[in-house]
Design a protein around this motif. Structure first.
Motif, PDB file in Angstrom:
ATOM      1  N   ARG A 111      35.964  46.497  60.692  1.00  0.00           N
ATOM      2  CA  ARG A 111      37.042  46.760  61.640  1.00  0.00           C
ATOM      3  C   ARG A 111      38.412  46.544  60.974  1.00  0.00           C
ATOM      4  NH1 ARG A 111      33.169  44.075  63.714  1.00  0.00           N
ATOM      5  NH2 ARG A 111      34.222  42.067  63.529  1.00  0.00           N
ATOM      6  N   VAL A 112      39.210  47.598  60.975  1.00  0.00           N
ATOM      7  CA  VAL A 112      40.580  47.547  60.459  1.00  0.00           C
ATOM      8  C   VAL A 112      41.506  47.597  61.667  1.00  0.00           C
ATOM      9  CG1 VAL A 112      42.308  48.687  59.026  1.00  0.00           C
ATOM     10  CG2 VAL A 112      39.877  48.771  58.367  1.00  0.00           C
ATOM     11  N   VAL A 113      42.372  46.595  61.819  1.00  0.00           N
ATOM     12  CA  VAL A 113      43.235  46.514  62.998  1.00  0.00           C
ATOM     13  C   VAL A 113      44.694  46.455  62.555  1.00  0.00           C
ATOM     14  CG1 VAL A 113      43.785  45.228  65.091  1.00  0.00           C
ATOM     15  CG2 VAL A 113      41.411  45.314  64.271  1.00  0.00           C
ATOM     16  N   ILE A 114      45.484  47.407  63.055  1.00  0.00           N
ATOM     17  CA  ILE A 114      46.892  47.520  62.673  1.00  0.00           C
ATOM     18  C   ILE A 114      47.754  46.911  63.771  1.00  0.00           C
ATOM     19  CG2 ILE A 114      48.695  49.060  61.849  1.00  0.00           C
ATOM     20  CD1 ILE A 114      45.995  49.098  60.251  1.00  0.00           C
ATOM     21  N   GLY A 115      48.405  45.783  63.476  1.00  0.00           N
ATOM     22  CA  GLY A 115      49.275  45.116  64.437  1.00  0.00           C
ATOM     23  C   GLY A 115      50.720  45.108  63.959  1.00  0.00           C
ATOM     24  N   GLY A 116      51.609  44.687  64.851  1.00  0.00           N
ATOM     25  CA  GLY A 116      53.028  44.609  64.525  1.00  0.00           C
ATOM     26  C   GLY A 116      53.865  45.173  65.651  1.00  0.00           C
ATOM     27  N   SER A 117      55.123  44.795  65.693  1.00  0.00           N
ATOM     28  CA  SER A 117      56.011  45.244  66.765  1.00  0.00           C
ATOM     29  C   SER A 117      56.442  46.694  66.594  1.00  0.00           C
ATOM     30  CB  SER A 117      57.263  44.359  66.816  1.00  0.00           C
ATOM     31  OG  SER A 117      56.909  43.007  66.996  1.00  0.00           O
ATOM     32  N   HIS A 118      56.311  47.229  65.401  1.00  0.00           N
ATOM     33  CA  HIS A 118      56.722  48.607  65.151  1.00  0.00           C
ATOM     34  C   HIS A 118      55.846  49.195  64.048  1.00  0.00           C
ATOM     35  CE1 HIS A 118      59.602  45.714  63.167  1.00  0.00           C
ATOM     36  NE2 HIS A 118      58.896  46.154  62.148  1.00  0.00           N
ATOM     37  N   LYS A 131      52.934  50.693  64.198  1.00  0.00           N
ATOM     38  CA  LYS A 131      51.465  50.656  64.330  1.00  0.00           C
ATOM     39  C   LYS A 131      50.851  52.053  64.346  1.00  0.00           C
ATOM     40  CE  LYS A 131      51.544  48.291  68.212  1.00  0.00           C
ATOM     41  NZ  LYS A 131      52.951  47.890  68.320  1.00  0.00           N
ATOM     42  N   THR A 132      51.400  52.915  65.188  1.00  0.00           N
ATOM     43  CA  THR A 132      50.835  54.256  65.317  1.00  0.00           C
ATOM     44  C   THR A 132      50.947  55.019  64.004  1.00  0.00           C
ATOM     45  OG1 THR A 132      51.391  54.340  67.678  1.00  0.00           O
ATOM     46  CG2 THR A 132      50.975  56.438  66.583  1.00  0.00           C
ATOM     47  N   THR A 133      52.090  54.907  63.342  1.00  0.00           N
ATOM     48  CA  THR A 133      52.290  55.639  62.087  1.00  0.00           C
ATOM     49  C   THR A 133      51.347  55.141  61.001  1.00  0.00           C
ATOM     50  OG1 THR A 133      54.597  56.106  62.632  1.00  0.00           O
ATOM     51  CG2 THR A 133      53.977  56.241  60.311  1.00  0.00           C
ATOM     52  N   ILE A 134      51.230  53.821  60.850  1.00  0.00           N
ATOM     53  CA  ILE A 134      50.326  53.277  59.824  1.00  0.00           C
ATOM     54  C   ILE A 134      48.890  53.707  60.097  1.00  0.00           C
ATOM     55  CG2 ILE A 134      49.361  51.152  58.835  1.00  0.00           C
ATOM     56  CD1 ILE A 134      52.096  49.824  59.479  1.00  0.00           C
ATOM     57  N   THR A 135      48.466  53.581  61.354  1.00  0.00           N
ATOM     58  CA  THR A 135      47.110  53.992  61.715  1.00  0.00           C
ATOM     59  C   THR A 135      46.905  55.467  61.407  1.00  0.00           C
ATOM     60  OG1 THR A 135      47.147  52.365  63.520  1.00  0.00           O
ATOM     61  CG2 THR A 135      45.386  53.991  63.565  1.00  0.00           C
ATOM     62  N   SER A 136      47.891  56.291  61.756  1.00  0.00           N
ATOM     63  CA  SER A 136      47.808  57.733  61.520  1.00  0.00           C
ATOM     64  C   SER A 136      47.711  58.045  60.036  1.00  0.00           C
ATOM     65  CB  SER A 136      49.027  58.432  62.119  1.00  0.00           C
ATOM     66  OG  SER A 136      49.168  58.152  63.489  1.00  0.00           O
ATOM     67  N   MET A 137      48.470  57.327  59.220  1.00  0.00           N
ATOM     68  CA  MET A 137      48.424  57.534  57.770  1.00  0.00           C
ATOM     69  C   MET A 137      47.036  57.223  57.217  1.00  0.00           C
ATOM     70  SD  MET A 137      52.086  55.881  56.675  1.00  0.00           S
ATOM     71  CE  MET A 137      53.603  56.846  56.673  1.00  0.00           C
ATOM     72  N   ILE A 138      46.454  56.134  57.680  1.00  0.00           N
ATOM     73  CA  ILE A 138      45.111  55.761  57.215  1.00  0.00           C
ATOM     74  C   ILE A 138      44.097  56.829  57.613  1.00  0.00           C
ATOM     75  CG2 ILE A 138      43.248  54.054  57.432  1.00  0.00           C
ATOM     76  CD1 ILE A 138      45.495  51.960  57.995  1.00  0.00           C
ATOM     77  N   LEU A 139      44.175  57.286  58.848  1.00  0.00           N
ATOM     78  CA  LEU A 139      43.240  58.309  59.325  1.00  0.00           C
ATOM     79  C   LEU A 139      43.400  59.602  58.530  1.00  0.00           C
ATOM     80  CD1 LEU A 139      43.312  57.897  63.222  1.00  0.00           C
ATOM     81  CD2 LEU A 139      42.026  56.616  61.510  1.00  0.00           C
ATOM     82  N   HIS A 140      44.642  59.966  58.253  1.00  0.00           N
ATOM     83  CA  HIS A 140      44.909  61.183  57.479  1.00  0.00           C
ATOM     84  C   HIS A 140      44.261  61.094  56.093  1.00  0.00           C
ATOM     85  CE1 HIS A 140      47.317  64.728  56.279  1.00  0.00           C
ATOM     86  NE2 HIS A 140      47.426  64.116  55.113  1.00  0.00           N
ATOM     87  N   ALA A 141      44.426  59.934  55.443  1.00  0.00           N
ATOM     88  CA  ALA A 141      43.864  59.759  54.098  1.00  0.00           C
ATOM     89  C   ALA A 141      42.342  59.721  54.126  1.00  0.00           C
ATOM     90  CB  ALA A 141      44.422  58.483  53.472  1.00  0.00           C
ATOM     91  N   LEU A 142      41.770  59.007  55.095  1.00  0.00           N
ATOM     92  CA  LEU A 142      40.309  58.931  55.196  1.00  0.00           C
ATOM     93  C   LEU A 142      39.703  60.314  55.431  1.00  0.00           C
ATOM     94  CD1 LEU A 142      39.837  55.707  57.367  1.00  0.00           C
ATOM     95  CD2 LEU A 142      39.319  55.971  54.934  1.00  0.00           C
ATOM     96  N   LYS A 143      40.356  61.097  56.285  1.00  0.00           N
ATOM     97  CA  LYS A 143      39.861  62.445  56.558  1.00  0.00           C
ATOM     98  C   LYS A 143      39.949  63.317  55.313  1.00  0.00           C
ATOM     99  CE  LYS A 143      40.287  66.274  59.851  1.00  0.00           C
ATOM    100  NZ  LYS A 143      41.042  66.832  60.991  1.00  0.00           N
ATOM    101  N   ALA A 144      41.085  63.222  54.606  1.00  0.00           N
ATOM    102  CA  ALA A 144      41.256  64.012  53.383  1.00  0.00           C
ATOM    103  C   ALA A 144      40.240  63.619  52.315  1.00  0.00           C
ATOM    104  CB  ALA A 144      42.681  63.840  52.847  1.00  0.00           C
ATOM    105  N   VAL A 200      39.052  52.223  62.490  1.00  0.00           N
ATOM    106  CA  VAL A 200      40.475  51.900  62.312  1.00  0.00           C
ATOM    107  C   VAL A 200      41.115  51.877  63.698  1.00  0.00           C
ATOM    108  CG1 VAL A 200      42.631  52.531  61.181  1.00  0.00           C
ATOM    109  CG2 VAL A 200      40.440  53.086  60.093  1.00  0.00           C
ATOM    110  N   ILE A 201      41.733  50.743  64.043  1.00  0.00           N
ATOM    111  CA  ILE A 201      42.197  50.509  65.411  1.00  0.00           C
ATOM    112  C   ILE A 201      43.690  50.176  65.407  1.00  0.00           C
ATOM    113  CG2 ILE A 201      41.955  49.037  67.450  1.00  0.00           C
ATOM    114  CD1 ILE A 201      39.083  48.411  66.485  1.00  0.00           C
ATOM    115  N   GLU A 202      44.459  50.905  66.213  1.00  0.00           N
ATOM    116  CA  GLU A 202      45.845  50.506  66.470  1.00  0.00           C
ATOM    117  C   GLU A 202      45.819  49.325  67.430  1.00  0.00           C
ATOM    118  OE1 GLU A 202      49.929  52.142  68.558  1.00  0.00           O
ATOM    119  OE2 GLU A 202      48.516  53.614  67.738  1.00  0.00           O
TER     120      GLU A 202
END
Length: 455
Positions: free
Chosen positions: A105-112, A114-127, A157-159
């Motif tokens: 389980r990969v969990v992306i936390g933080g006040s700002h 989160k969505t972008t970091i998670t999206s970047m990881i998903l983009h790379a994993l898919k590629a 991968v979880i936001e």
């Protein structure tokens, strides 16, 4: 498995419902109000409730689980029936964990970010052709749903949102996932309705680190002093790895990352996005993607929806919209656009929309947040105070809070649109920032008017 959703229309809720149906579950749900895109998406998957409202007769002893959304109240008739029958009731983060206990389980936390970091990881994993599950807070290009749950994928991968899990579970969502790999992108006070002091807000991130599994890792932004102090004092037996800005350059308005002497041109820009890029980089390295491959994959990453999204441009003007609404997000987004276009003036317009941002006691946190903009505009829909049952305040209170006397204030969508359309945007950019919708203003139409009016 038979699962029923109470408040199925929520963003994460309806996506989880679709994901479970795709996994082979029998899924039903109820809600008393539904909006787009939930309506169309639920209808597509034949999950749209036949009628609005709560129907306790739908809660039957043969249900394997009831998933409770944040929109429901503690006296919800369906919830009361489920409690009476002794059924297992989950918040959606609890159920995500239940379905991913045997995954990494990969969990992306933080006040700002989160969505972008998670999206970047998903983009790379898919590629990279990896098999993975996910939960992300925005609709991403190339992904059918915002939640994917399968039997086979070895990683999820979880936001990780810090807001409360459900009306009957007052724990922050990201505490419930029990991360193997965690990210904290930064800490800036938010959600003051449930975390009334900055210290109580910071504590949630300390607790998040404590939930990371033994031998796990937390990656954290080294430029955040509050976060640095928290990590230094934290005694959890996990690996703590900082990240900062990568080597980069900006040439002719295009940002590139430099690695091993090679420039990887990006479609995103801004220091905050480069920090997000590095957080995702470290996670992807942990998931067996090399640095060179990662940067190569990221040259085609266009960004998450509503995150510095380009609406229109001509040779002299670009119009962007962004989800930014908190003080730290405003500052970072404005700085990014000014850095990317140093020779253009910036007209920055933001909407005070959330409970925290509208709270008069919190308003002073915005001091200086729009100082880097050449023109600053704040909009509050006059109906919002009434809807949120809050005491309204005038333009002077906003100007004082932002510490900017030349700030323009509007409280109707009509007057805001008229003003924005009246500006001569030659050699100027327009940045629209909100977690709301500016009172229903059609931003695409506005953008086209902006870039064509003075051509």
């Amino acid at each position: 498995m038979k699962v029923h959703f109470i408040a199925i229309g929520g963003s994460a809720m309806h996506n989880l419902a679709m994901a479970l149906q795709q996994k082979g579950f029998t899924v039903t749900g109820s809600d008393d109000v539904l909006f787009e895109p939930s309506v169309s998406r639920l209808k597509k998957y034949d999950l749209l409730p036949a009628e609005l409202g709560w129907h306790p007769e739908r809660i039957t002893p043969d249900l394997d689980a009831v998933i409770l959304g944040m929109h429901a109240r503690v006296d919800n008739p369906e919830l009361l029936k489920a409690q009476e029958l002794g059924l297992k009731i989950y918040s959606y983060p609890e159920y995500i964990y239940e379905q991913s206990k045997n995954k990494q389980r990969v969990v992306i936390g933080g006040s700002h970010g989160k969505t972008t970091i998670t999206s970047m990881i998903l983009h790379a994993l898919k590629a990279a052709g990896k098999d993975f599950d996910y939960l992300v807070g925005a609709q991403l290009q190339g992904f059918e749903t915002m939640v994917k749950l399968t039997h086979e994928a070895p990683v999820i991968v979880i936001e990780g949102d810090e807001y409360l899990a459900s009306p009957i579970d007052r724990r922050p969502k990201f505490h419930l996932y029990k991360a193997d790999i965690g990210v904290i992108s930064g800490i800036a006070w938010d959600h003051i309705n449930v975390f009334p002091t900055f210290d109580s807000y910071i504590e949630q991130f300390e607790l998040f680190v404590q939930t990371i599994q033994p031998g796990g890792t937390v990656f954290y932004a080294s430029n955040d002093e509050v976060l640095q102090q928290l990590i230094t004092a934290n005694k959890s037996v996990v690996n703590k790895t900082p990240y900062g800005l990568p080597d980069h350059e900006v040439v002719n308005g295009i940002t590139s990352v430099i690695y091993n002497g090679q420039a990887y041109k990006l479609e995103i820009f801004g220091e905050h996005n480069l920090l997000n890029l590095e957080a995702a980089h470290l996670v992807c390295n942990s998931l067996d993607i090399t640095t060179a491959d990662y940067y190569r994959y990221m040259t085609t990453f266009k960004g998450a929806a509503r995150r510095l999204e380009l609406l229109a441009k001509n040779g002299d003007t670009s119009v962007y919209k962004d989800f930014a609404h908190s003080p730290s997000k405003l500052t970072a987004t404005i700085h990014a656009v000014k850095q990317q276009f140093p020779n253009r003036q910036l007209v920055a317009c933001m909407e005070l929309h959330t409970f925290s941002s509208l709270n008069k006691d919190f308003l002073a946190e915005y001091a200086g947040a729009m100082n880097e903009a050449d023109a600053a505009i704040v909009y509050i829909d006059e109906k919002t105070f009434e809807q949120k049952k809050m005491q309204p305040y005038d333009d002077q209170a906003v100007k004082t809070a932002f510490k900017r006397d030349d700030l323009k204030f509007f409280n109707t969508a009509e007057s805001l649109a008229v003003y924005l359309e009246s500006i001569n945007y030659f050699n100027k950019n327009l940045l629209m920032m909100s977690s709301g919708n500016f009172g229903g203003i059609d931003l695409n139409s506005l953008s086209n008017k902006v870039i064509h009016k003075f051509v």
